[in-house]
Design an enzyme around this catalytic site. Structure first.
Site, mmCIF file in Angstrom:
data_model
loop_
_atom_site.group_PDB
_atom_site.id
_atom_site.type_symbol
_atom_site.label_atom_id
_atom_site.label_comp_id
_atom_site.label_asym_id
_atom_site.label_seq_id
_atom_site.Cartn_x
_atom_site.Cartn_y
_atom_site.Cartn_z
ATOM 1 N N SER A 41 44.282 32.481 33.970
ATOM 2 C CA SER A 41 43.343 31.353 33.989
ATOM 3 C C SER A 41 43.922 30.177 33.208
ATOM 4 O O SER A 41 43.421 29.060 33.301
ATOM 5 C CB SER A 41 41.992 31.760 33.383
ATOM 6 O OG SER A 41 42.178 32.423 32.149
ATOM 7 N N LYS A 109 47.768 43.237 33.145
ATOM 8 C CA LYS A 109 46.661 43.264 34.105
ATOM 9 C C LYS A 109 47.130 42.690 35.429
ATOM 10 O O LYS A 109 47.841 41.666 35.435
ATOM 11 C CB LYS A 109 45.472 42.458 33.566
ATOM 12 C CG LYS A 109 44.324 42.368 34.574
ATOM 13 C CD LYS A 109 43.016 41.909 33.946
ATOM 14 C CE LYS A 109 42.877 40.409 33.798
ATOM 15 N NZ LYS A 109 42.995 39.652 35.054
ATOM 16 N N GLU A 177 35.113 41.381 38.726
ATOM 17 C CA GLU A 177 34.739 39.959 38.666
ATOM 18 C C GLU A 177 33.939 39.558 39.901
ATOM 19 O O GLU A 177 34.316 39.891 41.037
ATOM 20 C CB GLU A 177 35.997 39.076 38.558
ATOM 21 C CG GLU A 177 35.646 37.577 38.589
ATOM 22 C CD GLU A 177 36.774 36.657 38.162
ATOM 23 O OE1 GLU A 177 37.848 37.145 37.774
ATOM 24 O OE2 GLU A 177 36.552 35.425 38.225
HETATM 25 O O1 KIV Z 1 42.771 35.051 34.020
HETATM 26 C C1 KIV Z 1 41.748 35.386 33.406
HETATM 27 O O2 KIV Z 1 41.331 34.754 32.431
HETATM 28 C C2 KIV Z 1 41.041 36.565 33.859
HETATM 29 C C3 KIV Z 1 39.695 36.850 33.280
HETATM 30 C C4 KIV Z 1 38.706 35.844 33.664
HETATM 31 C C5 KIV Z 1 39.240 38.226 33.615
HETATM 32 O O3 KIV Z 1 41.537 37.274 34.675
#
Ligand code: KIV
Length: 279
Positions: A41, A109, A177
């Protein structure tokens, strides 16, 4: 990550917040948040893009290193950016390895449901993998925008199956999400590993928000899934405006901010920061 699994077994909700720099990462860590996520993000909140697709592995490593220096206690997860894991499980392993070795991540992730083989490959190298399904921002063009996912029974069933397959492949946690709250609760109850929700209701085992949203730093963005814990845009704009006014009216710097040839007994930043001239 054994700690997050224990949280779920003990029924203790997990708090996760994003951070992208050392200053905020230190504050998040000191506040006692369980997990710090260097999210891709950052493409939106740090780089100003309308999506996350232009973020590269080198960008992620740069921000991860900044955050790593400040986080002493929380579990540190770093996002795998678009096209750093989609080509092959081998490519994914190399990218994940760089986030661990160069970025200081403790886990990575990645987005998408059909990723069992990729997860298996990364986990086989001893790297913990958090997965992310539902509204996965790297698929924004496929979805035709940032829209709630899995609203009908077919797509909900697909999401349930994906969640089980990712757990089976060795994922230690799952971000859910932008999906209906009832589905997120069902998925959370069906898994041994903890789920962390964003726009997925209270039935998840934890919750995550993007820091800028939580702090109200972007006052033009107020989606329903965000709760603002501060209205910092107003505070920060006010501080900058007052600073500019003070300068124009010659109120800053005052005598207490100036040097008058006293003996140099200590470095200039000793009582506070540590940057600026040293004599
Ligand atoms: O990129 C991010 O900040 C995320 C979160 C919103 C879960 O994947």
């Amino acid at each position: 990550m054994p700690l997050l699994g224990r949280f779920k077994r003990q029924g203790q909700p997990i708090a996760m917040v994003t951070a992208y720099d050392a200053t905020f990462a230190r504050l998040v860590d000191e506040a006692g948040v369980d997990v710090v996520l260097v999210g891709d993000s950052l493409g939106m909140v740090m780089q100003g893009h309308p999506h996350t697709l232009e973020v590269t592995l080198d960008h992620m490593i740069y921000h991860a290193r900044c955050v790593r220096r400040a986080v002493q206690r929380a579990h540190l997860v770093v996002d795998m950016p678009f096209m750093s894991y989609q080509v092959s499980p081998e490519q994914a392993l190399v990218s994940a390895g760089r986030l661990i070795q160069e970025g200081g991540a403790e886990a990575v992730k990645l987005e998408g449901g059909a990723r069992a083989e990729t997860v298996r490959r990364i986990v086989s190298a001893g790297i913990p993998v958090m997965c992310h399904i539902g509204l996965t921002p790297q698929s924004v063009h496929e979805f035709g925008g940032f829209r709630v996912q899995a609203r009908d029974e077919d797509t909900a069933e697909k999401l349930r199956q994906d969640a089980l397959a990712l757990q089976e492949a060795g994922a230690y946690s799952l971000v859910l999400e932008g999906i209906p709250a009832a589905l997120a609760r069902q998925v959370s109850e069906s898994l041994v590993i903890p789920t962390i929700g964003i726009g997925a209701g209270v039935g998840c085992d934890g919750q995550v928000l993007v820091m800028q949203d939580l702090l109200g730093l972007n006052d033009q963005f107020r989606p329903r899934f965000v709760k603002r814990y501060a209205e910092l845009a107003e505070v920060v704009r006010g501080a900058f405006a007052e600073f500019a006014r003070d300068i124009r009216e010659r109120r800053f710097p005052a005598d207490e901010h100036s040097f008058f040839g006293e003996p140099a007994t200590r470095a200039i930043g000793e009582s506070g920061g540590g940057y600026g001239p040293s004599t």
